[in-house]
Design an enzyme around this catalytic site. Structure first.
Site, short mmCIF file in Angstrom:
data_model
loop_
_atom_site.label_atom_id
_atom_site.label_comp_id
_atom_site.label_asym_id
_atom_site.label_seq_id
_atom_site.Cartn_x
_atom_site.Cartn_y
_atom_site.Cartn_z
N LYS A 113 108.83 25.40 16.90
CA LYS A 113 108.70 23.94 16.79
C LYS A 113 107.91 23.56 15.55
O LYS A 113 108.24 22.60 14.85
CB LYS A 113 108.05 23.37 18.05
N LYS A 196 119.99 27.39 18.97
CA LYS A 196 120.17 26.81 20.31
C LYS A 196 120.65 25.36 20.22
O LYS A 196 120.19 24.62 19.34
CB LYS A 196 118.79 26.87 21.00
N LYS A 199 118.21 18.97 22.04
CA LYS A 199 118.16 17.50 22.01
C LYS A 199 117.57 17.00 20.72
O LYS A 199 117.85 15.90 20.28
CB LYS A 199 117.23 16.98 23.11
P1 TYM Z 1 114.24 21.28 28.13
O1 TYM Z 1 114.11 19.83 28.38
O2 TYM Z 1 114.25 21.75 26.72
O3 TYM Z 1 115.53 21.84 28.81
C1 TYM Z 1 115.81 21.63 30.19
C2 TYM Z 1 116.47 22.89 30.75
O4 TYM Z 1 117.65 23.14 30.01
C3 TYM Z 1 117.59 24.47 29.47
N1 TYM Z 1 118.22 24.45 28.15
C4 TYM Z 1 119.25 25.22 27.81
N2 TYM Z 1 119.95 26.12 28.51
C5 TYM Z 1 120.97 26.72 27.87
N3 TYM Z 1 121.30 26.44 26.58
C6 TYM Z 1 120.63 25.54 25.85
N4 TYM Z 1 120.98 25.26 24.61
C7 TYM Z 1 119.54 24.87 26.47
N5 TYM Z 1 118.67 23.92 26.04
C8 TYM Z 1 117.86 23.69 27.09
C9 TYM Z 1 116.13 24.81 29.37
O5 TYM Z 1 115.94 26.21 29.40
C10 TYM Z 1 115.58 24.13 30.59
O6 TYM Z 1 115.73 24.94 31.73
N6 TYM Z 1 109.69 23.03 28.97
C11 TYM Z 1 110.91 22.65 29.63
C12 TYM Z 1 110.71 21.54 30.66
C13 TYM Z 1 109.68 21.88 31.68
C14 TYM Z 1 109.85 22.80 32.75
C15 TYM Z 1 108.59 22.79 33.43
C16 TYM Z 1 110.89 23.61 33.18
C17 TYM Z 1 108.43 21.37 31.72
N7 TYM Z 1 107.75 21.93 32.78
C18 TYM Z 1 108.38 23.59 34.55
C19 TYM Z 1 110.68 24.42 34.32
C20 TYM Z 1 109.43 24.39 34.99
C21 TYM Z 1 111.86 22.11 28.56
O7 TYM Z 1 111.47 21.69 27.52
O8 TYM Z 1 113.13 22.07 28.95
#
Ligand code: TYM
Length: 331
Positions: A113, A196, A199
């Site tokens: 990041k 990857k 968003k």
């Molecule tokens: P975030 O918002 O980036 O993504 C949400 C979920 O989607 C998955 N993901 C993907 N899976 C496959 N391919 C991709 N390109 C891709 N992009 C995102 C992420 O692995 C995630 O499961 N830190 C986390 C949010 C969070 C969280 C937590 C998750 C905060 N606290 C506690 C689990 C438990 C995040 O930024 O996800």
């Protein structure tokens, strides 16, 4: 036997996309009938990338509507916004004292990041501790995530184990099991098969958002990067052909097929023929969802009430747990 408690979250740092759907949301929905399901919008986490009030508020409602439109049922599951249960920040502070700086410094997502231009502030650095608090506050037994969150979950397990050991209370903080699928655990950008799908990527052409309409989807797939060769004949070829691998992976996920089958289906054909089939499968999946999202977003009072129900349930568990944690540490 005790029901599994499945918990996961998504940041409202932009529009949710098919990577979020395949990596996490779809799998959460699969657990909805058999488990105690907890899903939240991680808006505290999004402060690390957004400092615009309107944008954060709008994205939070969008993400919530996305979850409902995809099939998370607020009657069966607990769905809430992270900041509505502020005990999680109290726990973050407590857990910070059980977190090794050395481990945090190894966080690849922090390094990525910062390399991508985010300010290297403390919020971004301690992001995984907040994530651990999200999980441990609710006694989650299993956490479905995409492959990119693996390291964060390992850290969460380390923190829980250290806390339990230091206070000599076996299994007090539930050490969670990550649930990461074996195939397609990371959907890649449509513009670069080595990055990857995200968003926060500047180009919207790099992803299929859950709100995209038919024309947009067709256009994005048309413009998706490929290579000059015909479609691959074998799985082995995919190691060298990242874009083809990603698009075939998306197609397989959409059609509940294996990569092997998808390769066989399109072997030797032109990309344009495959892209047409991929667009059709995407439109079939996404169009009804994007229509439902728009409908939900027009009914703000329904969204408000639904959110309130979730937060009440989340609060009951969080306040009990934090009370016990505070007694244990001596507050
Ligand atoms: P975030 O918002 O980036 O993504 C949400 C979920 O989607 C998955 N993901 C993907 N899976 C496959 N391919 C991709 N390109 C891709 N992009 C995102 C992420 O692995 C995630 O499961 N830190 C986390 C949010 C969070 C969280 C937590 C998750 C905060 N606290 C506690 C689990 C438990 C995040 O930024 O996800």
């Amino acid at each position: 036997m005790k029901k599994k408690r499945i918990l996961s979250g998504a940041q409202p740092s932009g529009l949710l996309h098919i990577g979020n759907y395949f990596g996490m949301i779809r799998r959460m929905i699969d657990f909805q009938d058999s488990s105690d399901l907890f899903c939240f919008i991680a808006n505290y986490h999004s402060l690390t990338s957004i400092n615009n009030k309107e944008e954060l508020e709008k994205n939070t409602f969008n993400a919530f509507s996305d979850l409902l439109a995809l099939g998370l049922d607020h009657k069966k599951s607990t769905i809430w916004v992270q900041s509505h249960v502020p005990e999680v920040t109290e726990l973050t502070w407590i857990l910070s004292n059980f977190t090794s700086v050395g481990l945090m410094q190894r966080s690849t997502s922090y390094k990525d990041k910062v390399a991508n231009g985010l300010s290297p502030n403390m919020g971004l650095f301690s992001y995984p501790v907040l994530m651990a608090a999200d999980i441990l506050l609710y006694d989650a037994t299993h956490v479905p995530v995409g492959d990119d969150q693996k390291q964060h979950l390992e850290l969460c397990r380390d923190i829980a184990q250290k806390f339990n050991t230091d206070f000599e209370i076996e299994n007090f903080l539930q050490v969670p099991e990550p649930l990461i699928q074996k195939e397609f655990s990371r959907i890649m950008s449509l513009k670069d098969g080595s990055k990857k799908m995200s968003k926060s990527e500047l180009s919207d052409l790099s992803r299929i958002n859950l709100t995209d309409d038919k024309d947009l989807i067709i256009n994005k797939i048309k413009k998706a990067k490929t290579d000059p060769l015909p479609m691959p004949n074998t799985l082995k070829e995919l190691d060298e052909r990242l874009e083809a691998k990603n698009l075939l992976g998306i197609y397989s996920s959409l059609t509940n097929s294996t990569l092997q089958k998808s390769v066989e289906n399109f072997a030797g054909k032109n990309f344009s023929e495959f892209k047409q089939k991929l667009s059709e499968a995407l439109v079939d999946k996404i169009e009804p969802i994007s229509t439902e999202i728009k409908k939900l977003l027009d009914d703000k009072s329904y969204l408000d009430n639904t959110l309130l129900e979730g937060v009440e349930r989340a609060n009951i568990i969080a306040s009990k747990k934090i009370k016990r944690i505070k007694e244990i540490v001596g507050f």
